[in-house]
Design a protein around this motif. Sequence first.
Motif: not given
Length: 486
Positions: A72-74, A69-70, A83, A89, A54
């Motif tokens: 990737y999280q989505q 980060v947001e 991840s 990731t 990230t």
Amino acid sequence: MPRIRTNSSTAEDLLIELDRDRTRAEPLHRQVAASIRESVRAGRLRHGASLPPTRTLAAGLGVSRGVVVEAYQQLVAEGYLTSRAGGYTQVALEQGGTADGGREAAPAAPAGAQGAALTVDFGYGHTDVSTFPRAAWLRSVRTVFAATPNERFAYLDGRGVPELHQALADYLNRVRGTSASPRHTVICSGFGQGVSLLVQVLAARGARRLAVEDPSPDDDARPLAAAAGLDVVGIPVGPDGIRVEELEKADADAVVLTPSHQWPTGGVLSAAARARVIRWAQRRGALVIEDDYDAEYRYDRAPVGAIQGLAPDHVVYCGTASKTLVPGLRLGWMLVPPHLVDDVARAKLLADRGSSVIDQLTFADFLARGEFDRHLRRMRPVYRRRRDALLAALDARLPELVPTGVAAGQHVVAWLPPDLDEAAVVAAAARRGVALRGVARYRLDPAGPGGLIFGYATLSERAIAAGIAGLARAVTDVRGPRGAAT
């Protein structure tokens, strides 16, 4: 599919473009997520591929780390990425995957008239690549990188690296009875390229006609010679190989031979016939191109030496790693008469600037260590067992077929009785789930007995037995109830 660890380190690797106009653009984290999502769907990011960390991606895009980060999280929540703490990731979906982590249904494979998918493939030329000696090859790779002078990795002349010339000369003179000189060795990318270079040189020197065995392969010398403007003439093959008396009538400038194991019939050219071929070449100033494609695999006979050892000034010896190791190496070699070697080397240089130096040096070390000999000793009994299983199955289920060329190689030809049409049997076998080829497609002269080619190198004994059982049912289909009863 094995997981692919690429660990991309720059934003450019992902082809992410951001619209930074705040008055009309989506939030940046949604743009990053949408770009990665589309790359996964389109197959540009494959299953298992690693994405940049990230911090690295954020720096490359010129955004805060929180944006990446947001995003990737989505994508992790949607199932596109996976991840774990302290790890990469990675892409979680394969190309064409659905957002719930599943796979779209693939179209069903076409079935034959009997509803059977192809299950046993007797195709010729499929060397068992699973047996490639990876550990031994890796040891040679390490030796090359540890001990090779830097200048060896620069451009070389068209003949290849001297270390491989010497290793091949030592091996071929010992095992194949050649008269090999390192100075007259040219490295190429398999037999196909080797014969292409020779055809170019011969055509430039005024050659008009190339003779080939009939039957013979239809995917190398024949189309290459025709493309170069040479006439191609077929010379009939008998039980012991090419009929030399027909060659002497052919007015050819060169001939391509498989004298140690004729392809596909398996005949071995006799000593008297070899001497007669050499006299023909000397008298005409012609060239013999010797394709020694599978001579290392022999089971029921003593080794047969190469013709090149009898007349190195009139014979080009061609060998390859495709049948002995793996085709993917793209390594071949030619022992070229002195008066042709410079022309062939120049043609090679013009073709591709030379074969991979690293692969050549690795193979040279592999040969010098004796690993090539050890690999062949391991594989001979493996292929022999598969050949024996094939012969036993034919004898039990189809005794009317007559096998030939069984003493060596990785395939067998079985001649059909007169009442069976070759094309009809091949088609019926496909409907029964058995893939094989007939001899007819490799003939220049369509006349001749029907025969089937059985490649067995990649098949287990159980698969071979199942394939011959399916073929026996196909023969019954062709003959019909009355023929089957008879």
